[in-house]
Write an enzyme that holds these catalytic residues in place. Structure first.
Site, PDB file in Angstrom:
ATOM      1  N   SER A  85      -3.061  -7.076  -2.467  1.00  0.00           N
ATOM      2  CA  SER A  85      -2.089  -6.317  -1.863  1.00  0.00           C
ATOM      3  C   SER A  85      -1.098  -5.334  -2.523  1.00  0.00           C
ATOM      4  O   SER A  85      -0.623  -4.678  -2.222  1.00  0.00           O
ATOM      5  CB  SER A  85      -1.357  -7.176  -0.950  1.00  0.00           C
ATOM      6  OG  SER A  85      -0.185  -8.009  -1.679  1.00  0.00           O
ATOM      7  N   LYS A 125       6.061  -7.816  -1.550  1.00  0.00           N
ATOM      8  CA  LYS A 125       6.005  -6.732  -0.821  1.00  0.00           C
ATOM      9  C   LYS A 125       7.119  -5.667  -1.241  1.00  0.00           C
ATOM     10  O   LYS A 125       8.093  -5.864  -1.655  1.00  0.00           O
ATOM     11  CB  LYS A 125       6.044  -7.073   0.626  1.00  0.00           C
ATOM     12  CG  LYS A 125       4.995  -7.913   1.220  1.00  0.00           C
ATOM     13  CD  LYS A 125       3.509  -7.271   1.106  1.00  0.00           C
ATOM     14  CE  LYS A 125       2.450  -7.728   1.756  1.00  0.00           C
ATOM     15  NZ  LYS A 125       1.779  -8.639   1.011  1.00  0.00           N
TER      16      LYS A 125
END
Length: 169
Positions: A85, A125
């Site tokens: 990710s 993130k």
């Protein structure tokens, strides 16, 4: 990135940065490093700093002066990265993410976060805040962002800020 052996000159620069940061709570300038080494040409100092960065001893924010800092410290810890990710930020599966614990980070900063009732472990993130929303964005266009609005933002806990990445050979 493995922590390669340092030359005596590289070690001298690293030691100076560590001591300077302990004493002044900020990184030394290129000029101050040059004075310490007896060098006046900034290009040579920038090369030394680049090598220390490439070998994984320091991190630096592009375009910012005095932004290099030394990995580690009493408070930092590592998390093994799983998945892809964050590949757009050059963070790969199997890397060790170096995290400095803190409960708040600025917009656009990569952080380790926990999400209550959604994730059983921390995830890396990019944190983005707008008016009423908190977005946790992946650095891979194939992965969806997580958006939390209003009260849902309370489900998100910032564990700490990403301060470096160590890649295993």
């Amino acid at each position: 990135m493995d922590m390669d052996e340092l030359t005596p000159r590289q070690q001298s620069v690293l030691d100076f940065i560590v001591e300077y940061q302990k004493e002044h709570r900020m990184a030394p300038s290129v000029r101050e490093i040059g004075e310490h080494l007896g060098l006046s040409a900034p290009a040579g100092i920038h090369r030394l700093l680049h090598v220390l960065k490439e070998k994984g001893y320091i991190v630096a924010e592009p375009g910012k002066k005095r932004s290099w800092s030394v990995f580690g410290g009493d408070n930092c810890f590592g998390l093994r990265v799983k998945g892809d990710s964050m590949i757009g930020a050059h963070i790969q599966d199997g890397d060790i993410a170096i995290i400095r614990p803190q409960k708040q980070v600025g917009n656009g900063v990569i952080a380790a976060v926990l999400v209550e009732d959604l994730l059983t472990e921390a995830t890396l993130k990019i944190v983005q805040r707008t008016g009423t929303a908190l977005t946790l964005k992946a650095a891979n266009p194939a992965c969806r962002s997580l958006v939390f609005r209003y009260g849902g933002r309370k489900r998100v806990s910032i564990v700490g800020k990403l301060v470096g990445v160590v890649r295993r050979g």
